[in-house]
Design a protein around this motif. Structure first.
Motif, PDB file in Angstrom:
ATOM      1  N   THR A  26       0.864  -1.184   0.000  1.00  0.00           N
ATOM      2  CA  THR A  26       0.000   0.000   0.000  1.00  0.00           C
ATOM      3  C   THR A  26       0.892   1.222   0.000  1.00  0.00           C
ATOM      4  O   THR A  26       1.754   1.379   0.885  1.00  0.00           O
ATOM      5  CB  THR A  26      -0.916   0.031   1.227  1.00  0.00           C
ATOM      6  N   VAL A  27       0.718   2.111  -0.995  1.00  0.00           N
ATOM      7  CA  VAL A  27       1.487   3.350  -1.084  1.00  0.00           C
ATOM      8  C   VAL A  27       0.558   4.493  -0.664  1.00  0.00           C
ATOM      9  O   VAL A  27      -0.522   4.666  -1.241  1.00  0.00           O
ATOM     10  CB  VAL A  27       2.037   3.581  -2.493  1.00  0.00           C
ATOM     11  N   VAL A  28       0.984   5.254   0.360  1.00  0.00           N
ATOM     12  CA  VAL A  28       0.275   6.454   0.788  1.00  0.00           C
ATOM     13  C   VAL A  28       0.962   7.622   0.120  1.00  0.00           C
ATOM     14  O   VAL A  28       2.110   7.946   0.451  1.00  0.00           O
ATOM     15  CB  VAL A  28       0.281   6.593   2.322  1.00  0.00           C
ATOM     16  N   HIS A  29       0.288   8.276  -0.803  1.00  0.00           N
ATOM     17  CA  HIS A  29       0.927   9.239  -1.689  1.00  0.00           C
ATOM     18  C   HIS A  29       0.321  10.619  -1.470  1.00  0.00           C
ATOM     19  O   HIS A  29      -0.860  10.764  -1.173  1.00  0.00           O
ATOM     20  CB  HIS A  29       0.731   8.794  -3.155  1.00  0.00           C
ATOM     21  N   VAL A 875      -3.276   4.973  -1.801  1.00  0.00           N
ATOM     22  CA  VAL A 875      -4.051   5.897  -0.982  1.00  0.00           C
ATOM     23  C   VAL A 875      -3.467   7.283  -1.174  1.00  0.00           C
ATOM     24  O   VAL A 875      -2.263   7.479  -0.980  1.00  0.00           O
ATOM     25  CB  VAL A 875      -4.002   5.507   0.514  1.00  0.00           C
ATOM     26  N   ARG A 876      -4.292   8.238  -1.569  1.00  0.00           N
ATOM     27  CA  ARG A 876      -3.827   9.602  -1.765  1.00  0.00           C
ATOM     28  C   ARG A 876      -4.296  10.476  -0.590  1.00  0.00           C
ATOM     29  O   ARG A 876      -5.427  10.327  -0.123  1.00  0.00           O
ATOM     30  CB  ARG A 876      -4.339  10.182  -3.084  1.00  0.00           C
ATOM     31  N   VAL A 877      -3.396  11.356  -0.151  1.00  0.00           N
ATOM     32  CA  VAL A 877      -3.691  12.281   0.948  1.00  0.00           C
ATOM     33  C   VAL A 877      -3.545  13.693   0.425  1.00  0.00           C
ATOM     34  O   VAL A 877      -2.546  14.016  -0.233  1.00  0.00           O
ATOM     35  CB  VAL A 877      -2.744  12.060   2.149  1.00  0.00           C
ATOM     36  N   ARG A 887      -7.408  15.042   4.014  1.00  0.00           N
ATOM     37  CA  ARG A 887      -8.426  14.044   3.677  1.00  0.00           C
ATOM     38  C   ARG A 887      -7.756  12.882   2.957  1.00  0.00           C
ATOM     39  O   ARG A 887      -6.684  13.026   2.351  1.00  0.00           O
ATOM     40  CB  ARG A 887      -9.536  14.653   2.824  1.00  0.00           C
ATOM     41  N   VAL A 888      -8.395  11.732   2.987  1.00  0.00           N
ATOM     42  CA  VAL A 888      -7.837  10.499   2.440  1.00  0.00           C
ATOM     43  C   VAL A 888      -8.709  10.036   1.282  1.00  0.00           C
ATOM     44  O   VAL A 888      -9.946  10.010   1.398  1.00  0.00           O
ATOM     45  CB  VAL A 888      -7.783   9.403   3.527  1.00  0.00           C
ATOM     46  N   GLU A 889      -8.066   9.649   0.147  1.00  0.00           N
ATOM     47  CA  GLU A 889      -8.776   9.101  -1.010  1.00  0.00           C
ATOM     48  C   GLU A 889      -8.081   7.826  -1.454  1.00  0.00           C
ATOM     49  O   GLU A 889      -6.843   7.786  -1.521  1.00  0.00           O
ATOM     50  CB  GLU A 889      -8.796  10.100  -2.174  1.00  0.00           C
ATOM     51  N   ARG A 890      -8.870   6.779  -1.717  1.00  0.00           N
ATOM     52  CA  ARG A 890      -8.290   5.533  -2.215  1.00  0.00           C
ATOM     53  C   ARG A 890      -8.384   5.517  -3.729  1.00  0.00           C
ATOM     54  O   ARG A 890      -9.398   5.897  -4.320  1.00  0.00           O
ATOM     55  CB  ARG A 890      -9.008   4.329  -1.613  1.00  0.00           C
ATOM     56  N   THR A 891      -7.286   5.037  -4.393  1.00  0.00           N
ATOM     57  CA  THR A 891      -7.209   4.954  -5.854  1.00  0.00           C
ATOM     58  C   THR A 891      -6.914   3.520  -6.238  1.00  0.00           C
ATOM     59  O   THR A 891      -6.008   2.887  -5.663  1.00  0.00           O
ATOM     60  CB  THR A 891      -6.100   5.868  -6.407  1.00  0.00           C
ATOM     61  N   ASN A 892      -7.637   2.967  -7.171  1.00  0.00           N
ATOM     62  CA  ASN A 892      -7.393   1.600  -7.634  1.00  0.00           C
ATOM     63  C   ASN A 892      -6.129   1.584  -8.474  1.00  0.00           C
ATOM     64  O   ASN A 892      -6.099   2.109  -9.595  1.00  0.00           O
ATOM     65  CB  ASN A 892      -8.574   1.096  -8.460  1.00  0.00           C
ATOM     66  N   ALA A 893      -5.059   1.000  -8.000  1.00  0.00           N
ATOM     67  CA  ALA A 893      -3.756   1.028  -8.662  1.00  0.00           C
ATOM     68  C   ALA A 893      -3.605  -0.160  -9.585  1.00  0.00           C
ATOM     69  O   ALA A 893      -2.804  -1.060  -9.357  1.00  0.00           O
ATOM     70  CB  ALA A 893      -2.644   1.040  -7.624  1.00  0.00           C
ATOM     71  N   VAL A 894      -4.403  -0.174 -10.650  1.00  0.00           N
ATOM     72  CA  VAL A 894      -4.299  -1.279 -11.612  1.00  0.00           C
ATOM     73  C   VAL A 894      -3.091  -1.082 -12.484  1.00  0.00           C
ATOM     74  O   VAL A 894      -2.245  -1.959 -12.641  1.00  0.00           O
ATOM     75  CB  VAL A 894      -5.583  -1.363 -12.455  1.00  0.00           C
ATOM     76  N   GLU A 895      -2.970   0.108 -13.074  1.00  0.00           N
ATOM     77  CA  GLU A 895      -1.802   0.414 -13.893  1.00  0.00           C
ATOM     78  C   GLU A 895      -1.374   1.836 -13.590  1.00  0.00           C
ATOM     79  O   GLU A 895      -2.205   2.724 -13.459  1.00  0.00           O
ATOM     80  CB  GLU A 895      -2.135   0.286 -15.389  1.00  0.00           C
ATOM     81  N   ALA A 903     -13.512   8.775  -3.334  1.00  0.00           N
ATOM     82  CA  ALA A 903     -13.416   9.249  -1.947  1.00  0.00           C
ATOM     83  C   ALA A 903     -13.780   8.130  -0.996  1.00  0.00           C
ATOM     84  O   ALA A 903     -14.788   7.460  -1.183  1.00  0.00           O
ATOM     85  CB  ALA A 903     -14.348  10.444  -1.724  1.00  0.00           C
ATOM     86  N   VAL A 904     -12.917   7.906   0.027  1.00  0.00           N
ATOM     87  CA  VAL A 904     -13.201   6.858   1.003  1.00  0.00           C
ATOM     88  C   VAL A 904     -13.906   7.478   2.197  1.00  0.00           C
ATOM     89  O   VAL A 904     -15.097   7.338   2.367  1.00  0.00           O
ATOM     90  CB  VAL A 904     -11.890   6.160   1.431  1.00  0.00           C
ATOM     91  N   GLU A 905     -13.172   8.156   3.027  1.00  0.00           N
ATOM     92  CA  GLU A 905     -13.770   8.923   4.124  1.00  0.00           C
ATOM     93  C   GLU A 905     -12.775   9.989   4.499  1.00  0.00           C
ATOM     94  O   GLU A 905     -11.578   9.749   4.516  1.00  0.00           O
ATOM     95  CB  GLU A 905     -14.052   8.037   5.360  1.00  0.00           C
ATOM     96  N   GLY A 906     -13.245  11.160   4.837  1.00  0.00           N
ATOM     97  CA  GLY A 906     -12.325  12.213   5.256  1.00  0.00           C
ATOM     98  C   GLY A 906     -13.085  13.454   5.614  1.00  0.00           C
ATOM     99  O   GLY A 906     -14.297  13.470   5.653  1.00  0.00           O
ATOM    100  N   ASP A 907     -12.360  14.499   5.811  1.00  0.00           N
ATOM    101  CA  ASP A 907     -12.925  15.800   6.165  1.00  0.00           C
ATOM    102  C   ASP A 907     -12.908  16.655   4.921  1.00  0.00           C
ATOM    103  O   ASP A 907     -11.898  17.212   4.561  1.00  0.00           O
ATOM    104  CB  ASP A 907     -12.089  16.434   7.292  1.00  0.00           C
TER     105      ASP A 907
END
Length: 908
Positions: A26-29, A875-877, A887-895, A903-907
């Motif tokens: 998991t990369v938090v970017h 996961v993008r911040v 805030r936190v956003e999840r991205t499907n890292a297919v390619e 958007a996952v959950e955040g402020d």
């Protein structure tokens, strides 16, 4: 072990976030400062509490919030766990308000208990966790830069070898303790043996037999003397009884003689008292007649002092009843006169008081009238001043209206109305902060790019490739230097534009702040005008009221003057009535004095009659006393005859010869007893001494036996301690040997894993291998077998080297534990800080290799786009510039390059 989910509320830059973490990589970017590292710090904080923080506990609470909450769900060894921590601000500081760990066995509560449970579960404390699984931002070189001793302790603790050293130290402490106890017991044993030898030399049994023989002889002699003494005591007691009987008779004769003499004296004294009583009776009869004459004279004087019919008493023969009645009548008349005097006194006081009150009230009314006139004059002056103030306030109100109109006109062409000025300032302030952050980020990028150019130019000047350090001829990496120079130029251009943007936004912020100041002034002026208008209205209404009050005060002053004159007339009338009452009181006092004189004379007559009665009573008492004394003397004469007869009888029965014989027997018996008592005292002391010596000797024999028993027990204890000392010595040696053996095994395995990992991420012909000695000293060997210290590697190579070392340690722990305690996720926080673009790609290879080796969960925090390709989950911040919250956003890292945001959950 795998993190499943983390939820944050008011933790650092997160107001509200909830993130599910998957297995794999998991990369938090996100850009610098967006809050990426705070996500991992929250997981670390959830596990270990405040010891996982580099800052104070209160810094985890979001600015403006009262409390922060962190929740972490994780799996470990096939079981699920959930930790919740809540931090609350109180009194200027932060405290742990809640700390609960849900486990398969039940809940664990409390900061200390939860941290201890996690440490035991993971077999890692806080330091071990960051040295093995959590490469924190800026600490990638921590192991390599540590001194040898510190590095050895860190790795030993990770491999649990520190526990063996702890056991060895405990065994050593036990050995030293056993030796100290054994040496002490040996000293005690030697002392006991010395005491036994000393007592055996004293021949205690022979001494005891001799003492008992002496005691028997002394006891027989005491018994003989006590029998003779008992006979002497019996003889002495018989003699004393005879002497006591004769002495009693002698004392009775003497007592009878004394009684006879006393009775004769009492009879004579009583006869003399009877003669004196007769003389006294004659004198008392004369005195009674004198008192009655005094009474008659006092009555005559009282009758003369009164009117003819006022007193009903016969002067020639006054009796007590008529005297008492006359005295009562006079008392009544005196009381009546007193009552009339009191009435007139009260009237006089009342009239005098009324006069004084009237005069005081007249003065008060006159003074009050004067005060009213003065108050009316003062109010008239204040009324004139108030009229002038009202005029001035009208002028001030006009000035405020003029200023309000000017301020309202200044907002006609403004970008906002007065109510939106503060919001405009905040908006422009946030925009300026964003621009300044961009400048800071660009400055860091430029500095890093310039360092790479400088390093490459220095290597080129030496004829070496800036990428691999090999000779520059025919090297394809030389072209990278020009690319880096172009990158520096591009960054400088971006920095200049960013600085220009900062200048523009600073000017815009200054203009917005000026608008905000004018909006504040406008609001203040409007408030001032409203207050001034209200005050003016109040003061205008008060002017007419004040004028009416002045007129009323003056009218009241005139009324008070009239009331004062009336009070003065009333005072003069009351004074005249008080003088009339005073004259009446004088006449009544004369009447009262005459009545008192008559009463006193009659009381004197009554006292004289009472005295006559008392004297006559005393004379009668004396007559009775004379008769009683005559009877007493008759009884005394009868007793005197009896005592004379008894005395004569005792004198005839007294035996002087028997008394002399008893006295001789008594003297001989007492002398014998005295002699025997002296001998017995000495013998008894001798017997007591012998008994004490026998007891002491028997006690010494018991002590000797106890010492022998103690000697045997001490000898056995010393033997046991000798054996225990040898065992502790062997145990200490065993732990030391085991630690050295295990360390060597771990060094060999760690060296192999380190070479495998480093070869994987650094594939060139520059280095042949890495060696690791027993103290964990690391040496890198070049292809020509020349050794290099890790510090001699380039910045990027050194960073990769340290990451390889961390990953090798992680693999060693994972393989060595053999599944009994699953490893935590491998966490890399900004591992590219010291890497250029070429080395970043090798870091990607390292991450992928760890995943291929079976690491269940790898978490990477980075702002570098190259790492995105290695992610199974991205996961993008981002940070909202308006609220300054992440805030936190999840991205499907297919390619890589084909990213779809959700958007996952955040402020938001």
């Amino acid at each position: 072990m795998r993190f499943r989910r983390v939820a944050l509320e008011n933790f650092k830059c997160y107001a509200d976030a909830d993130l599910t973490l998957e297995g794999g990589v998991t990369v938090v970017h996100g850009v610098n400062g967006s809050g990426k590292s705070s996500l991992l710090e929250a997981c670390f904080f959830a596990l270990y509490g405040h010891r996982a923080l580099d800052a104070n506990l209160d810094e985890v609470v979001t600015t403006g919030a009262e409390e922060a909450t962190v929740e972490l769900w994780f799996a470990h060894g096939g079981a699920d766990y959930h930790i919740e921590r809540r931090v609350k601000l109180r009194g200027g500081g932060a405290t742990n308000d809640k700390c609960v760990l849900e486990t398969p066995e039940g809940p664990v509560e409390g900061v200390k208990d939860v941290r201890a449970y996690v440490t035991d579960l993971l077999r890692m404390d806080t330091d071990a966790f960051v040295n093995c699984a959590y490469v924190r931002q800026g600490e990638v070189n921590k192991l390599i830069n540590a001194d040898p001793g510190t590095r050895q302790d860190m790795i030993d603790d990770l491999l649990q070898l520190g526990t063996l050293e702890e056991y060895r130290e405990r065994a050593s402490d036990a050995r030293v303790g056993v030796k100290r106890v054994r040496d002490g017991k040996r000293e005690v044993l030697a002392d006991v043996e010395s005491q036994i030898a000393s007592k055996e030399d004293e021949n205690l049994h022979e001494r005891l037999n001799g003492l008992k023989s002496d005691l028997s002889e002394v006891s027989d002699e005491i018994e003989t003397l006590e029998e003779g003494r008992a006979t002497a005591v019996e003889t002495r007691d018989q003699a004393r009884e005879i002497l006591e009987n004769h002495e009693a008779k002698r004392e009775e004769i003497a007592a009878l003689a004394d009684d006879i003499e006393e009775l004769e004296a009492e009879i004579a004294e009583t006869e003399q008292e009877r003669e004196q009583a007769a003389e006294r009776i004659s004198g008392l009869t004369t005195a009674a007649e004198e008192h009655r004459e005094t009474a008659r004279e006092a009555v005559r004087e009282a009758v003369d002092a009164s009117d003819a019919d006022d007193l009903d008493v016969a002067p020639a023969n006054p009796d007590p009843a008529s005297l008492a009645a006359a005295v009562d009548d006079l008392e009544s008349r005196i009381e009546d006169v007193d009552d009339r005097i009191q009435e007139r006194l009260l009237e006089r006081q009342e009239h005098a008081g009324d006069a004084e009150t009237a005069r005081e009230r007249a003065e008060e009314l006159a003074s009050e009238a004067e005060e009213k006139r003065e108050e009316a004059d003062e109010l008239a002056a204040e009324l004139e001043a108030a009229r002038q103030t009202v005029a001035q306030q009208r002028e001030q109100l006009a000035e405020l209206d003029e200023r309000i109109a000017e301020l309202e006109a200044s907002f006609e062409d403004a970008p906002c109305d007065p109510g939106g000025a503060d919001a405009l300032v905040e908006q422009r302030r946030d925009a300026l902060a964003e621009a300044r952050a961009q400048v800071t980020s660009l400055e860091g990028d430029i500095e890093h790019a310039r360092e790479r150019v400088t390093e490459a130019e220095e290597l080129l000047a030496e004829g070496k490739c800036p990428e691999c350090g090999q000779p520059v001829e025919d090297s394809p990496h030389v072209e990278r230097v020009d690319e880096d120079r172009e990158r520096v130029a591009e960054l400088e251009a971006e920095l200049a534009a960013a600085r220009e943007t900062v200048t523009e936004r600073e000017a815009a912020l200054e203009a917005a702040e000026d608008l905000a100041d004018r909006a504040d002034e406008l609001e203040q002026r409007r408030n001032d005008r409203e207050s001034a208008q209200e005050l003016l209205t109040e003061r205008q209404q008060g002017l007419d009221d004040e004028a009416e009050r002045v007129e009323g005060l003056r009218e009241r002053a005139a009324e008070l003057d009239d009331e004062a004159a009336a009070k003065r007339e009333a005072a003069e009338t009351a004074e005249a009535e008080a003088e009339a009452a005073k004259a009446d009181i004088g006449e009544l006092n004369g009447e009262k004095a005459s009545l008192k004189q008559q009463r006193n004379l009659l009381e004197e007559a009554t006292d004289a009659l009472d005295a006559a009665d008392e004297v006559e009573t005393e004379a009668e008492r004396l007559r009775e006393r004379r008769e009683s004394l005559a009877s007493e003397n008759e009884l005394r004469r009868e007793s005197l005859a009896e005592k004379r007869d008894r005395k004569a009888e005792l004198e005839e029965a007294f035996d002087e010869e028997r008394v002399e014989h008893a006295e001789g027997e008594l003297e001989r018996a007492e002398q014998y007893i005295e002699q025997v008592d002296g001998k017995l005292e000495g013998l008894r002391e001798r017997r007591d001494d012998l008994q004490g010596a026998i007891g002491a000797t028997e006690q010494e024999l018991e002590t000797l036996e106890e010492l022998r028993e103690r000697r045997d027990a001490l000898a056995e204890t010393v033997d046991n301690l000798d054996s225990l000392y040898e065992e502790a010595e062997q145990l200490e040696s065993m732990y030391a040997d085991l630690r050295a053996e295990l360390r060597q095994q771990n060094v060999e395995k760690l060296e192999r894993l380190l070479n495998e990992t480093f070869d994987l991420v650094y594939t060139n012909d520059a280095y042949s291998h890495i060696e690791l000695d027993g103290s964990y000293e690391l040496t890198v060997f070049q292809k020509d077998d020349e050794p290099l210290e890790p510090e001699q590697l380039s910045g990027g190579e050194r960073a990769l080297f340290n990451l390889s070392l961390r990953c090798a340690i992680y693999r060693l722990l994972a393989e060595g534990i053999e599944g009994t305690a699953p490893m935590p996720p491998l966490i890399l926080d900004e591992p590219t800080v010291f890497l250029d673009s070429g080395h970043v790609s090798k870091l990607v290879d390292l991450v992928e290799s760890m995943r291929d080796l079976g690491v269940e969960q790898i978490l990477v925090v980075s702002h570098d786009e190259e790492l995105v390709g290695a992610a199974d989950d991205l996961v993008r911040v981002a940070k909202d510039p308006t609220s300054n919250r992440s805030r936190v956003e999840r991205t499907n890292a297919v390619e890589p390059g084909a990213l779809e945001s959700e958007a996952v959950e955040g402020d938001d």
